[in-house]
Design an enzyme around this catalytic site. Structure first.
Site, PDB file in Angstrom:
ATOM      1  N   LEU A  70       0.825  -1.212   0.000  1.00  0.00           N
ATOM      2  CA  LEU A  70       0.000   0.000   0.000  1.00  0.00           C
ATOM      3  C   LEU A  70       0.851   1.252   0.000  1.00  0.00           C
ATOM      4  O   LEU A  70       0.422   2.310  -0.483  1.00  0.00           O
ATOM      5  CB  LEU A  70      -0.925   0.001   1.220  1.00  0.00           C
ATOM      6  CG  LEU A  70      -1.898  -1.169   1.334  1.00  0.00           C
ATOM      7  CD1 LEU A  70      -2.636  -1.120   2.661  1.00  0.00           C
ATOM      8  CD2 LEU A  70      -2.886  -1.171   0.169  1.00  0.00           C
ATOM      9  N   GLY A  71       2.040   1.168   0.558  1.00  0.00           N
ATOM     10  CA  GLY A  71       2.910   2.337   0.609  1.00  0.00           C
ATOM     11  C   GLY A  71       4.247   1.988   1.237  1.00  0.00           C
ATOM     12  O   GLY A  71       4.378   0.974   1.937  1.00  0.00           O
TER      13      GLY A  71
ATOM     14  N   GLY B 161       7.715   3.935   3.223  1.00  0.00           N
ATOM     15  CA  GLY B 161       8.283   5.141   3.807  1.00  0.00           C
ATOM     16  C   GLY B 161       9.757   4.952   4.089  1.00  0.00           C
ATOM     17  O   GLY B 161      10.366   3.958   3.662  1.00  0.00           O
ATOM     18  N   SER B 162      10.319   5.899   4.819  1.00  0.00           N
ATOM     19  CA  SER B 162      11.746   5.855   5.115  1.00  0.00           C
ATOM     20  C   SER B 162      12.112   4.675   6.005  1.00  0.00           C
ATOM     21  O   SER B 162      13.214   4.123   5.900  1.00  0.00           O
ATOM     22  CB  SER B 162      12.174   7.155   5.800  1.00  0.00           C
ATOM     23  OG  SER B 162      11.867   8.267   5.000  1.00  0.00           O
ATOM     24  N   TYR B 163      11.175   4.272   6.895  1.00  0.00           N
ATOM     25  CA  TYR B 163      11.515   3.277   7.903  1.00  0.00           C
ATOM     26  C   TYR B 163      10.699   1.992   7.791  1.00  0.00           C
ATOM     27  O   TYR B 163      10.779   1.138   8.676  1.00  0.00           O
ATOM     28  CB  TYR B 163      11.343   3.869   9.303  1.00  0.00           C
ATOM     29  CG  TYR B 163      12.075   5.171   9.498  1.00  0.00           C
ATOM     30  CD1 TYR B 163      13.391   5.323   9.069  1.00  0.00           C
ATOM     31  CD2 TYR B 163      11.449   6.257  10.093  1.00  0.00           C
ATOM     32  CE1 TYR B 163      14.069   6.517   9.233  1.00  0.00           C
ATOM     33  CE2 TYR B 163      12.124   7.463  10.276  1.00  0.00           C
ATOM     34  CZ  TYR B 163      13.437   7.584   9.844  1.00  0.00           C
ATOM     35  OH  TYR B 163      14.096   8.779   9.999  1.00  0.00           O
TER      36      TYR B 163
ATOM     37  N   LYS C  35       7.345  -0.323   5.394  1.00  0.00           N
ATOM     38  CA  LYS C  35       6.345  -0.401   4.326  1.00  0.00           C
ATOM     39  C   LYS C  35       5.031  -0.891   4.911  1.00  0.00           C
ATOM     40  O   LYS C  35       4.988  -1.482   6.000  1.00  0.00           O
ATOM     41  CB  LYS C  35       6.826  -1.344   3.223  1.00  0.00           C
ATOM     42  CG  LYS C  35       7.207  -2.732   3.702  1.00  0.00           C
ATOM     43  CD  LYS C  35       7.900  -3.521   2.607  1.00  0.00           C
ATOM     44  CE  LYS C  35       8.433  -4.861   3.146  1.00  0.00           C
ATOM     45  NZ  LYS C  35       9.189  -5.604   2.126  1.00  0.00           N
ATOM     46  N   VAL C  36       3.950  -0.619   4.178  1.00  0.00           N
ATOM     47  CA  VAL C  36       2.621  -1.048   4.606  1.00  0.00           C
ATOM     48  C   VAL C  36       2.034  -1.925   3.508  1.00  0.00           C
ATOM     49  O   VAL C  36       2.002  -1.531   2.340  1.00  0.00           O
ATOM     50  CB  VAL C  36       1.692   0.148   4.885  1.00  0.00           C
ATOM     51  CG1 VAL C  36       0.315  -0.347   5.323  1.00  0.00           C
ATOM     52  CG2 VAL C  36       2.280   1.055   5.959  1.00  0.00           C
TER      53      VAL C  36
ATOM     54  N   LYS D 206       1.874  -2.881   8.882  1.00  0.00           N
ATOM     55  CA  LYS D 206       3.064  -2.040   8.818  1.00  0.00           C
ATOM     56  C   LYS D 206       4.252  -2.892   9.215  1.00  0.00           C
ATOM     57  O   LYS D 206       4.260  -3.482  10.299  1.00  0.00           O
ATOM     58  CB  LYS D 206       2.908  -0.839   9.748  1.00  0.00           C
ATOM     59  CG  LYS D 206       3.995   0.213   9.599  1.00  0.00           C
ATOM     60  CD  LYS D 206       3.641   1.460  10.402  1.00  0.00           C
ATOM     61  CE  LYS D 206       4.610   2.590  10.168  1.00  0.00           C
ATOM     62  NZ  LYS D 206       4.202   3.821  10.897  1.00  0.00           N
TER      63      LYS D 206
ATOM     64  N   ASP E 241       1.661  15.298  13.605  1.00  0.00           N
ATOM     65  CA  ASP E 241       1.833  15.128  12.154  1.00  0.00           C
ATOM     66  C   ASP E 241       0.475  15.017  11.479  1.00  0.00           C
ATOM     67  O   ASP E 241       0.258  14.148  10.621  1.00  0.00           O
ATOM     68  CB  ASP E 241       2.692  13.894  11.869  1.00  0.00           C
ATOM     69  CG  ASP E 241       3.194  13.844  10.415  1.00  0.00           C
ATOM     70  OD1 ASP E 241       3.233  14.916   9.768  1.00  0.00           O
ATOM     71  OD2 ASP E 241       3.533  12.751   9.942  1.00  0.00           O
TER      72      ASP E 241
END
Length: 321
Positions: free
Chosen positions: A18-19, A21-23, A25-26, A41, A136
Site C-alpha cells: 500500500l505504501g 516510507g523511510s523506515y 512499508k505497509v 506495517k 503530524d
C-alpha cells in the site's frame, strides 16, 4: 523467513504493498481470524536509524496500544520476530486517504465536511484528553473506511506530554511534521505546546476539505510564515462558504497561540453545532466588505476583523519535514 511466511503462520495472507516510507512499508493482507482485509506495517529494525528505534517507534507503539476511539485506526496486533522485524496489524482504510479522496472528488460540501471534521476533531480530543499530541496531522494521515468514516492514523511522531510542578504542559523542543500543515511557531523553532500546534494543522485540513486547495504556499517557507503571522487567510471567491465555516477556519489558523482554540472550543464552535436546516448566512454575525481583490470580514458577534486575499492556490502533496 520472509514476510509472507512469517505472517502466514500468524493467519495472514499477504497481498499488495500500500505504501513505503523511510523506515518501513505497509501491505494489505487477509486475516483468517477476523475474516477481513487488514493493513500491516512492517519495520525492519536492522535498517532503521537508532534515533527512530529509541524514540519514535516506541512512542508509536505506545500510542497505538493506548488509544481506542471510533475515529482512530484500530490496532489488532503487534509482534516482533527474532530477526528484528516489527509487524503492526491495523484496520484497513479501504477508501484510501483524505488527500486522494479530495483529489478525486473535489471540494466537499459543507454538510459532508462538517461530519468528517467532527469525527476528526473528536479523535483529536481523545488524544489530547490523554495528554497525547499527534504532531503530524495532515490529509495523508487521515484514512477513510468503506463508509467514508474518518480513521486517524500514523502516530510515528506522536508524543506523550509531561507536566511541571504547577500542572502546566512542558513545552516541546523537538519539531516534526509537514511544512504545509505545521503551525508558524513550529516552523520558527519556538518551544510550544504541541496540542496547540495540532489545532493549527486541523485548520489547514478543514480548509483543504472545503476548498480542495491548501491555504498557504510552502514553496517559500519564510514568506509563508510572514503571511501566516499577519493572519492573512485566502478565502477563494470560486466557492461560497457560510460565515460560520470561515469563522472556524479563521480561529483555527490563529497565529497567536494564546488566542488559538483548544480542542473543546473547536467542538463547541457554532459551525459544528449547526444542522443542515440551520445554515443560513447570518448578516448579524459578520459584515463582508469587498475592495478589489480583497475582502474584509468584520465580526459583530466577536471582536475580530480579518482581510483575506481572493486568490486560488494549488493543491499539492507535501511530505517535507
Amino acid at each position: 523467513m520472509d514476510d509472507a511466511a512469517v505472517l502466514e503462520k500468524k493467519g495472514y495472507s499477504l497481498s499488495v504493498t500500500l505504501g513505503e516510507g523511510s523506515y518501513g512499508k505497509v501491505k494489505s493482507a487477509y486475516c483468517n481470524k477476523l475474516k477481513c482485509n487488514v493493513a500491516i506495517k512492517i519495520i525492519d529494525k536492522r535498517k532503521t536509524p537508532r534515533d527512530f528505534l529509541e524514540r519514535f517507534l516506541p512512542r508509536e507503539i505506545a500510542a497505538l496500544k493506548r488509544l481506542h476511539h471510533p475515529s482512530i485506526i484500530k490496532t489488532y496486533e503487534i509482534f516482533e520476530t527474532s530477526s528484528g522485524k516489527v509487524y503492526i496489524i491495523m484496520e484497513l482504510g479501504v477508501k484510501g486517504d483524505l488527500l486522494d479522496y479530495i483529489k478525486i472528488t473535489g471540494a466537499m460540501k459543507e454538510d459532508f465536511a462538517r461530519l468528517k471534521f467532527q469525527q476528526l476533531a473528536s479523535a483529536i480530543k481523545h488524544c489530547h484528553d490523554s495528554d497525547l499530541a499527534h504532531r503530524d496531522l495532515k490529509c495523508e494521515n487521515i484514512l477513510l473506511d468503506k463508509d467514508l468514516n474518518v480513521k486517524l492514523s500514523d502516530f510515528g511522531f506522536s508524543k506523550s506530554l509531561s507536566r511541571d510542578e504547577n500542572g502546566r504542559t512542558i513545552l516541546s523542543k523537538t519539531f516534526c511534521g509537514s511544512a504545509a500543515y505545521a503551525a508558524p511557531e513550529v516552523l520558527q523553532g519556538i518551544p510550544c505546546d504541541p496540542k496547540i500546534s495540532d489545532i493549527w494543522s486541523l485548520g489547514v485540513i478543514l480548509y483543504t476539505m472545503v476548498y480542495a486547495l491548501m491555504p498557504f504556499d510552502d514553496s517559500n517557507v519564510r514568506k509563508m510564515i510572514c503571511i501566516q503571522k499577519q493572519h492573512r487567510i485566502p478565502f477563494p471567491k470560486s466557492k461560497y462558504l457560510t460565515t460560520e465555516c470561515k469563522d472556524l477556519i479563521y480561529h483555527l489558523l490563529q497565529p497567536d497561540v494564546s488566542q488559538r482554540l483548544c480542542i473543546d472550543d473547536v467542538l463547541r464552535h457554532s459551525w459544528l453545532q449547526t444542522s443542515k436546516s440551520e445554515i443560513p448566512t447570518s448578516p448579524s454575525a459578520a459584515e463582508i466588505v469587498c475592495q478589489g481583490p480583497e475582502v474584509t470580514v468584520k465580526s459583530t458577534s466577536e471582536n475580530f476583523q480579518v482581510t483575506v486575499l481572493l486568490t486560488d492556490t494549488f493543491l499539492t502533496r507535501f511530505s517535507s519535514f
